[in-house]
Design an enzyme around this catalytic site. Structure first.
Site, PDB file in Angstrom:
ATOM      1  N   ASN A  81      -0.236  -3.990  -9.184  1.00 57.62           N
ATOM      2  CA  ASN A  81      -0.945  -3.255  -8.137  1.00 57.62           C
ATOM      3  C   ASN A  81      -1.490  -1.988  -8.789  1.00 57.62           C
ATOM      4  O   ASN A  81      -0.743  -1.064  -9.058  1.00 57.62           O
ATOM      5  CB  ASN A  81       0.031  -2.916  -6.998  1.00 57.62           C
ATOM      6  CG  ASN A  81      -0.584  -1.969  -5.983  1.00 57.62           C
ATOM      7  OD1 ASN A  81      -1.793  -1.757  -5.960  1.00 57.62           O
ATOM      8  ND2 ASN A  81       0.259  -1.382  -5.137  1.00 57.62           N
ATOM      9  N   LYS A 103      -3.448   0.191  -7.579  1.00 58.55           N
ATOM     10  CA  LYS A 103      -3.689   1.311  -6.659  1.00 58.55           C
ATOM     11  C   LYS A 103      -5.082   1.897  -6.939  1.00 58.55           C
ATOM     12  O   LYS A 103      -5.990   1.161  -7.282  1.00 58.55           O
ATOM     13  CB  LYS A 103      -2.569   2.336  -6.771  1.00 58.55           C
ATOM     14  CG  LYS A 103      -1.189   1.671  -6.661  1.00 58.55           C
ATOM     15  CD  LYS A 103      -0.057   2.615  -6.505  1.00 58.55           C
ATOM     16  CE  LYS A 103       1.237   1.803  -6.372  1.00 58.55           C
ATOM     17  NZ  LYS A 103       2.402   2.610  -6.099  1.00 58.55           N
ATOM     18  N   HIS A 134       1.090  -2.346   2.335  1.00 62.84           N
ATOM     19  CA  HIS A 134       1.755  -1.539   1.310  1.00 62.84           C
ATOM     20  C   HIS A 134       2.225  -0.226   1.935  1.00 62.84           C
ATOM     21  O   HIS A 134       1.544   0.335   2.790  1.00 62.84           O
ATOM     22  CB  HIS A 134       0.795  -1.267   0.138  1.00 62.84           C
ATOM     23  CG  HIS A 134       1.509  -0.639  -1.029  1.00 62.84           C
ATOM     24  ND1 HIS A 134       1.761   0.700  -1.083  1.00 62.84           N
ATOM     25  CD2 HIS A 134       2.056  -1.185  -2.139  1.00 62.84           C
ATOM     26  CE1 HIS A 134       2.429   0.968  -2.211  1.00 62.84           C
ATOM     27  NE2 HIS A 134       2.621  -0.164  -2.863  1.00 62.84           N
ATOM     28  N   GLU A 160       2.123   2.722   0.996  1.00 59.25           N
ATOM     29  CA  GLU A 160       1.175   3.843   0.930  1.00 59.25           C
ATOM     30  C   GLU A 160       0.122   3.728   2.030  1.00 59.25           C
ATOM     31  O   GLU A 160      -0.360   4.736   2.543  1.00 59.25           O
ATOM     32  CB  GLU A 160       0.541   3.895  -0.470  1.00 59.25           C
ATOM     33  CG  GLU A 160       1.529   4.448  -1.482  1.00 59.25           C
ATOM     34  CD  GLU A 160       1.355   3.906  -2.892  1.00 59.25           C
ATOM     35  OE1 GLU A 160       0.298   3.362  -3.218  1.00 59.25           O
ATOM     36  OE2 GLU A 160       2.329   4.039  -3.669  1.00 59.25           O
ATOM     37  N   GLU A 172       9.722  -3.610  -1.187  1.00 59.51           N
ATOM     38  CA  GLU A 172       9.523  -2.400  -1.984  1.00 59.51           C
ATOM     39  C   GLU A 172      10.173  -1.204  -1.291  1.00 59.51           C
ATOM     40  O   GLU A 172       9.566  -0.591  -0.404  1.00 59.51           O
ATOM     41  CB  GLU A 172       8.027  -2.116  -2.150  1.00 59.51           C
ATOM     42  CG  GLU A 172       7.262  -3.208  -2.852  1.00 59.51           C
ATOM     43  CD  GLU A 172       5.995  -2.675  -3.493  1.00 59.51           C
ATOM     44  OE1 GLU A 172       5.853  -2.820  -4.703  1.00 59.51           O
ATOM     45  OE2 GLU A 172       5.167  -2.071  -2.784  1.00 59.51           O
ATOM     46  N   GLY A 203       7.114   4.508  -7.661  1.00 61.48           N
ATOM     47  CA  GLY A 203       6.520   5.572  -8.463  1.00 61.48           C
ATOM     48  C   GLY A 203       7.470   6.714  -8.779  1.00 61.48           C
ATOM     49  O   GLY A 203       7.056   7.774  -9.247  1.00 61.48           O
ATOM     50  N   SER A 230       9.205   0.821  -9.317  1.00 58.67           N
ATOM     51  CA  SER A 230       9.570   1.230 -10.670  1.00 58.67           C
ATOM     52  C   SER A 230      10.046   0.077 -11.559  1.00 58.67           C
ATOM     53  O   SER A 230      10.977   0.229 -12.344  1.00 58.67           O
ATOM     54  CB  SER A 230      10.610   2.357 -10.634  1.00 58.67           C
ATOM     55  OG  SER A 230      10.070   3.512  -9.993  1.00 58.67           O
TER      56      SER A 230
HETATM   57  P1  PGA Z   1       5.594   1.422  -8.990  1.00 59.58           P
HETATM   58  O1  PGA Z   1       4.775   0.929  -7.714  1.00 59.58           O
HETATM   59  O2  PGA Z   1       5.869   0.206  -9.854  1.00 59.58           O
HETATM   60  O3  PGA Z   1       4.689   2.408  -9.671  1.00 59.58           O
HETATM   61  O4  PGA Z   1       6.863   2.034  -8.510  1.00 59.58           O
HETATM   62  C1  PGA Z   1       5.067  -0.295  -7.083  1.00 59.58           C
HETATM   63  C2  PGA Z   1       4.149  -0.514  -5.906  1.00 59.58           C
HETATM   64  O5  PGA Z   1       3.849   0.442  -5.181  1.00 59.58           O
HETATM   65  O6  PGA Z   1       3.692  -1.644  -5.665  1.00 59.58           O
END
Ligand code: PGA
Length: 245
Positions: free
Chosen positions: A9, A11, A94, A96, A166, A172, A209
């Protein structure tokens, strides 16, 4: 059907030239993998990424879409638009988008239904906040999210869906759920799906992560079918290490 999937992903990162370079670097490294490789890229990269990934085993997805077919929705992109350029997957719900763009369980469900009806495969995200985790509400939150996200779907639809668990506190942040905790949460999501559809034969990923260092431990757990990878999917060599965990 359960299968191993490693999805990136990106983003809001990567320009078209970077996307094409990424695919050209990754493709030869992952050509023999048995795992399904997906990259979910910004709208402006989709066309370039799809062209570059033609004749490779890299699948391409978008990161969002609208549930309506067309109309006065300035700035939105429809399922037909994605489908018209051969996009295969789309991330829906997601955290976010839930957090910053008012995505709700209801709009997630609308989007999942539209995506499926248009032949797109949704990657449906669920996960608890740190506060919910600390209050011991993880299972309650994620089973409710998945139940609402998949409302009015059929057992047949499950084979065209990927679920991603998630935990928001792990995204992140460098903090990963322990493999046991992640596996346990995913088991609960499976149980919820089984109680609704009579089967738990659905691909469920862990996200938050994921890195080359922890991929193997996570992805070899009984209920984890792979990962949704943010930060570590931006570099083709790093991402390759995760794909070939
Ligand atoms: P990350 O993000 O691996 O940077 O923690 C995962 C995601 O939001 O899909």
């Amino acid at each position: 059907m359960r299968r191993k999937v490693i999805a990136g992903n990106w983003k809001m990162n990567m320009l078209p030239n970077e996307a094409m370079e990424f695919v050209n670097t990754l493709a030869p490294l992952v050509k023999d993998t048995k795992n399904e490789v997906i990259i979910c890229v910004p709208f402006t990269d989709l066309f370039y990424t799809l062209l570059t990934a033609q004749d490779t085993n890299i699948h391409v997805g978008a990161q969002n879409m609208h549930w309506e077919e067309s109309g006065a929705y300035t700035g939105e992109v429809s399922a037909d638009m994605l489908k018209s350029i051969n996009v295969e997957y789309v991330i829906i719900g997601h955290s976010e988008r839930r957090q910053y763009f008012n995505e709700t369980d209801e709009t997630v469900n609308l989007k999942v239904k539209t995506a499926l009806s248009k032949g797109l495969k949704p990657i449906v995200c669920v996960g608890e906040t740190l506060e919910q985790k600390e209050q011991g509400k993880t299972i309650e939150v994620i089973t409710s999210q998945i139940s609402k996200a998949l409302e009015n779907l059929t057992e047949q639809d499950l084979s065209n869906i990927i679920v991603a668990y998630e935990p928001i506190w792990a995204i992140g942040t460098g903090k990963t759920a322990t493999s046991d905790d992640a596996n346990n949460s995913i088991k609960e999501i499976r149980n919820e799906i089984k109680s609704k559809f009579g089967t738990d034969d659905v691909t469920i990923l862990y996200g938050g992560s994921v890195k080359p260092e922890n991929a193997r431990e996570l992805f070899t757990m009984s209920d984890i079918d792979g990962g949704l990878v943010g930060g570590a999917s931006l570099n083709a060599l790093e991402f390759n290490k995760i794909v070939n965990y």
